[in-house]
Scaffold this motif. Sequence first.
Motif, PDB file in Angstrom:
ATOM      1  N   ARG A 159       1.038  -1.255  -0.116  1.00 15.60           N
ATOM      2  CA  ARG A 159       0.000   0.048  -0.010  1.00 15.60           C
ATOM      3  C   ARG A 159       0.981   1.186  -0.092  1.00 15.60           C
ATOM      4  NH1 ARG A 159      -3.040  -3.383   3.580  1.00 15.60           N
ATOM      5  NH2 ARG A 159      -2.029  -2.311   5.445  1.00 15.60           N
ATOM      6  N   ARG A 160       1.871   1.078   0.595  1.00 16.76           N
ATOM      7  CA  ARG A 160       2.879   2.317   0.892  1.00 16.76           C
ATOM      8  C   ARG A 160       3.399   2.672  -0.443  1.00 16.76           C
ATOM      9  NH1 ARG A 160       6.810   2.904   6.239  1.00 16.76           N
ATOM     10  NH2 ARG A 160       7.798   5.096   5.322  1.00 16.76           N
ATOM     11  N   VAL A 161       4.041   1.657  -1.034  1.00 14.00           N
ATOM     12  CA  VAL A 161       4.798   1.976  -2.300  1.00 14.00           C
ATOM     13  C   VAL A 161       3.902   2.302  -3.682  1.00 14.00           C
ATOM     14  CG1 VAL A 161       6.919   0.611  -1.588  1.00 14.00           C
ATOM     15  CG2 VAL A 161       5.032  -0.197  -3.026  1.00 14.00           C
ATOM     16  N   PHE A 162       2.787   1.721  -3.641  1.00 16.01           N
ATOM     17  CA  PHE A 162       1.885   2.194  -4.643  1.00 16.01           C
ATOM     18  C   PHE A 162       1.103   3.706  -4.467  1.00 16.01           C
ATOM     19  CE2 PHE A 162       1.538  -2.441  -5.693  1.00 16.01           C
ATOM     20  CZ  PHE A 162       2.083  -2.496  -6.970  1.00 16.01           C
ATOM     21  N   ALA A 163       1.407   4.086  -3.111  1.00 20.46           N
ATOM     22  CA  ALA A 163       0.690   5.543  -2.733  1.00 20.46           C
ATOM     23  C   ALA A 163       1.893   6.311  -3.017  1.00 20.46           C
ATOM     24  CB  ALA A 163       0.197   5.283  -1.597  1.00 20.46           C
ATOM     25  N   ASP A 201      18.406 -13.976 -23.347  1.00 19.53           N
ATOM     26  CA  ASP A 201      18.569 -14.336 -24.839  1.00 19.53           C
ATOM     27  C   ASP A 201      17.453 -13.825 -25.719  1.00 19.53           C
ATOM     28  OD1 ASP A 201      21.443 -15.736 -25.133  1.00 19.53           O
ATOM     29  OD2 ASP A 201      20.164 -16.844 -23.695  1.00 19.53           O
ATOM     30  N   ARG A 202      16.205 -13.797 -24.864  1.00 18.18           N
ATOM     31  CA  ARG A 202      15.027 -13.518 -25.552  1.00 18.18           C
ATOM     32  C   ARG A 202      13.748 -13.061 -24.417  1.00 18.18           C
ATOM     33  NH1 ARG A 202      14.297 -14.577 -30.682  1.00 18.18           N
ATOM     34  NH2 ARG A 202      11.825 -14.309 -31.625  1.00 18.18           N
ATOM     35  N   ILE A 203      13.182 -12.301 -24.878  1.00 15.24           N
ATOM     36  CA  ILE A 203      12.111 -11.746 -23.875  1.00 15.24           C
ATOM     37  C   ILE A 203      10.717 -11.991 -24.241  1.00 15.24           C
ATOM     38  CG2 ILE A 203      11.061  -9.574 -22.979  1.00 15.24           C
ATOM     39  CD1 ILE A 203      14.016  -8.446 -22.849  1.00 15.24           C
ATOM     40  N   LEU A 204       9.962 -12.847 -23.478  1.00 15.30           N
ATOM     41  CA  LEU A 204       8.586 -12.936 -23.767  1.00 15.30           C
ATOM     42  C   LEU A 204       7.548 -12.207 -22.913  1.00 15.30           C
ATOM     43  CD1 LEU A 204       6.166 -14.746 -24.856  1.00 15.30           C
ATOM     44  CD2 LEU A 204       6.693 -16.405 -23.125  1.00 15.30           C
ATOM     45  N   VAL A 205       6.613 -11.494 -23.549  1.00 20.48           N
ATOM     46  CA  VAL A 205       5.631 -10.475 -22.756  1.00 20.48           C
ATOM     47  C   VAL A 205       4.451 -11.096 -22.844  1.00 20.48           C
ATOM     48  CG1 VAL A 205       4.811  -8.294 -22.892  1.00 20.48           C
ATOM     49  CG2 VAL A 205       7.061  -8.347 -23.357  1.00 20.48           C
ATOM     50  N   ILE A 206       3.866 -11.136 -21.690  1.00 17.53           N
ATOM     51  CA  ILE A 206       2.287 -11.752 -21.540  1.00 17.53           C
ATOM     52  C   ILE A 206       1.430 -10.171 -21.536  1.00 17.53           C
ATOM     53  CG2 ILE A 206       0.673 -13.089 -20.344  1.00 17.53           C
ATOM     54  CD1 ILE A 206       3.674 -14.322 -21.214  1.00 17.53           C
ATOM     55  N   ASP A 207       0.706  -9.982 -22.746  1.00 13.55           N
ATOM     56  CA  ASP A 207       0.058  -8.823 -22.955  1.00 13.55           C
ATOM     57  C   ASP A 207      -1.261  -8.967 -22.734  1.00 13.55           C
ATOM     58  OD1 ASP A 207      -0.121  -6.171 -23.904  1.00 13.55           O
ATOM     59  OD2 ASP A 207      -0.904  -7.067 -25.613  1.00 13.55           O
ATOM     60  N   VAL A 208      -1.927  -7.946 -21.974  1.00  9.47           N
ATOM     61  CA  VAL A 208      -3.393  -8.071 -22.001  1.00  9.47           C
ATOM     62  C   VAL A 208      -3.879  -6.404 -21.757  1.00  9.47           C
ATOM     63  CG1 VAL A 208      -3.834 -10.109 -20.455  1.00  9.47           C
ATOM     64  CG2 VAL A 208      -3.297  -7.999 -19.255  1.00  9.47           C
ATOM     65  N   PRO A 209      -5.143  -6.297 -22.331  1.00  4.84           N
ATOM     66  CA  PRO A 209      -5.871  -4.953 -22.059  1.00  4.84           C
ATOM     67  C   PRO A 209      -5.825  -4.388 -20.582  1.00  4.84           C
ATOM     68  CG  PRO A 209      -6.926  -6.352 -23.629  1.00  4.84           C
ATOM     69  CD  PRO A 209      -5.954  -7.304 -22.954  1.00  4.84           C
ATOM     70  N   GLN A 210      -5.661  -3.129 -20.661  1.00  2.78           N
ATOM     71  CA  GLN A 210      -5.706  -2.946 -19.093  1.00  2.78           C
ATOM     72  C   GLN A 210      -7.099  -3.188 -18.346  1.00  2.78           C
ATOM     73  OE1 GLN A 210      -3.850   1.192 -18.400  1.00  2.78           O
ATOM     74  NE2 GLN A 210      -5.741   1.521 -16.724  1.00  2.78           N
ATOM     75  N   ASP A 247     -10.175  -2.521  -3.912  1.00  5.83           N
ATOM     76  CA  ASP A 247     -11.160  -1.616  -4.556  1.00  5.83           C
ATOM     77  C   ASP A 247     -10.652  -0.944  -5.905  1.00  5.83           C
ATOM     78  OD1 ASP A 247      -9.228   0.279  -3.976  1.00  5.83           O
ATOM     79  OD2 ASP A 247     -10.242   0.752  -1.710  1.00  5.83           O
ATOM     80  N   HIS A 248     -11.461  -0.380  -6.488  1.00  3.28           N
ATOM     81  CA  HIS A 248     -11.194   0.180  -7.964  1.00  3.28           C
ATOM     82  C   HIS A 248      -9.922   1.185  -7.810  1.00  3.28           C
ATOM     83  CE1 HIS A 248     -14.588  -1.539 -10.343  1.00  3.28           C
ATOM     84  NE2 HIS A 248     -15.183  -1.472  -9.020  1.00  3.28           N
ATOM     85  N   ASP A 249      -9.801   2.032  -6.825  1.00  2.00           N
ATOM     86  CA  ASP A 249      -8.864   2.715  -6.679  1.00  2.00           C
ATOM     87  C   ASP A 249      -7.306   2.116  -6.618  1.00  2.00           C
ATOM     88  OD1 ASP A 249      -7.631   5.777  -6.322  1.00  2.00           O
ATOM     89  OD2 ASP A 249      -7.021   4.895  -4.327  1.00  2.00           O
ATOM     90  N   LEU A 250      -7.414   1.243  -5.713  1.00  2.00           N
ATOM     91  CA  LEU A 250      -6.149   0.487  -5.262  1.00  2.00           C
ATOM     92  C   LEU A 250      -5.731  -0.376  -6.794  1.00  2.00           C
ATOM     93  CD1 LEU A 250      -3.452  -0.461  -3.950  1.00  2.00           C
ATOM     94  CD2 LEU A 250      -4.939  -2.107  -2.608  1.00  2.00           C
ATOM     95  N   ALA A 251      -6.768  -0.625  -7.584  1.00  2.00           N
ATOM     96  CA  ALA A 251      -6.376  -1.650  -8.869  1.00  2.00           C
ATOM     97  C   ALA A 251      -5.663  -0.431  -9.672  1.00  2.00           C
ATOM     98  CB  ALA A 251      -7.605  -2.244  -9.244  1.00  2.00           C
ATOM     99  N   ARG A 275      -4.165   2.064  -9.269  1.00  2.00           N
ATOM    100  CA  ARG A 275      -2.801   2.591  -8.785  1.00  2.00           C
ATOM    101  C   ARG A 275      -1.878   1.391  -9.085  1.00  2.00           C
ATOM    102  NH1 ARG A 275      -2.755   3.443  -3.459  1.00  2.00           N
ATOM    103  NH2 ARG A 275      -4.964   3.259  -2.895  1.00  2.00           N
ATOM    104  N   MET A 276      -2.063   0.308  -8.632  1.00  2.00           N
ATOM    105  CA  MET A 276      -1.217  -1.005  -8.941  1.00  2.00           C
ATOM    106  C   MET A 276      -0.885  -0.923 -10.351  1.00  2.00           C
ATOM    107  SD  MET A 276      -2.900  -3.869  -6.452  1.00  2.00           S
ATOM    108  CE  MET A 276      -1.733  -5.059  -6.986  1.00  2.00           C
ATOM    109  N   ILE A 277      -1.984  -0.835 -11.459  1.00  2.00           N
ATOM    110  CA  ILE A 277      -1.708  -0.790 -12.854  1.00  2.00           C
ATOM    111  C   ILE A 277      -0.724   0.308 -13.352  1.00  2.00           C
ATOM    112  CG2 ILE A 277      -2.788  -0.729 -15.054  1.00  2.00           C
ATOM    113  CD1 ILE A 277      -4.981  -2.387 -13.801  1.00  2.00           C
ATOM    114  N   GLY A 278      -1.222   1.565 -12.780  1.00  2.00           N
ATOM    115  CA  GLY A 278      -0.505   2.904 -13.113  1.00  2.00           C
ATOM    116  C   GLY A 278       0.853   2.695 -12.559  1.00  2.00           C
ATOM    117  N   ALA A 279       1.327   2.040 -11.671  1.00  2.00           N
ATOM    118  CA  ALA A 279       2.680   2.123 -11.295  1.00  2.00           C
ATOM    119  C   ALA A 279       3.489   1.324 -11.978  1.00  2.00           C
ATOM    120  CB  ALA A 279       2.641   1.599  -9.710  1.00  2.00           C
TER     121      ALA A 279
END
Length: 207
Positions: A73-77, A129-138, A152-156, A158-162
Amino acid sequence: MSDFIVGLTGGVASGKSEITRRFAALGIAVADADLAARDAVAAGSTGLAEVVAAFGPDVLADDGELDRASMRRRVFADPDARTRLEAIVHPRVRAALQLACAAAPGPYVIAAIPLLAEGGGRDAYPWLDRILVIDVPQAVQHARLLARDGIDHDLADRMIGAQATRRQRLAIADDVIVNDGAIEALGAHVAALDRRYRSLAAQAPAT
């Protein structure tokens, strides 16, 4: 010992754990940055001592372990707090992962690194040697976080935005799995990449 290393990354709730499980089921060793990060700040470690010095003793739970929920909670804020924590944890994680990958058996090894883009990408991990990205819409990430973590929606948000953006992650990708559909579809994607990585590993010069 594996001479071919694939970095696997993706945003929060993108399905990284499910995909690494599928690689493991095919006999591929997985070095997990999340486990390395836990070890980096385990009770009695120099990493935890640095965290306490940086943030104060209130970051500890009653049992002397890091209070991870409170720290999250602290680092995402607070972006500055997140930067300070990452400066302590990331170098230890990189070193541990490199050792684990070097010792792993099999034709190639997966290094599961959720914060690969945020932690410096190829510059910080030149041994990938190679990078694999797992991609999903926000929107999919957001819905999965609410269902998975009960937050809650706000923490979600902030987690994505961080984290790095989809564009930033895709910019470092050699391979991409778009994981926005049924979980049953993942098997074919992983099997195809496994064949590709085995072939590339067989062609790679030994070190």
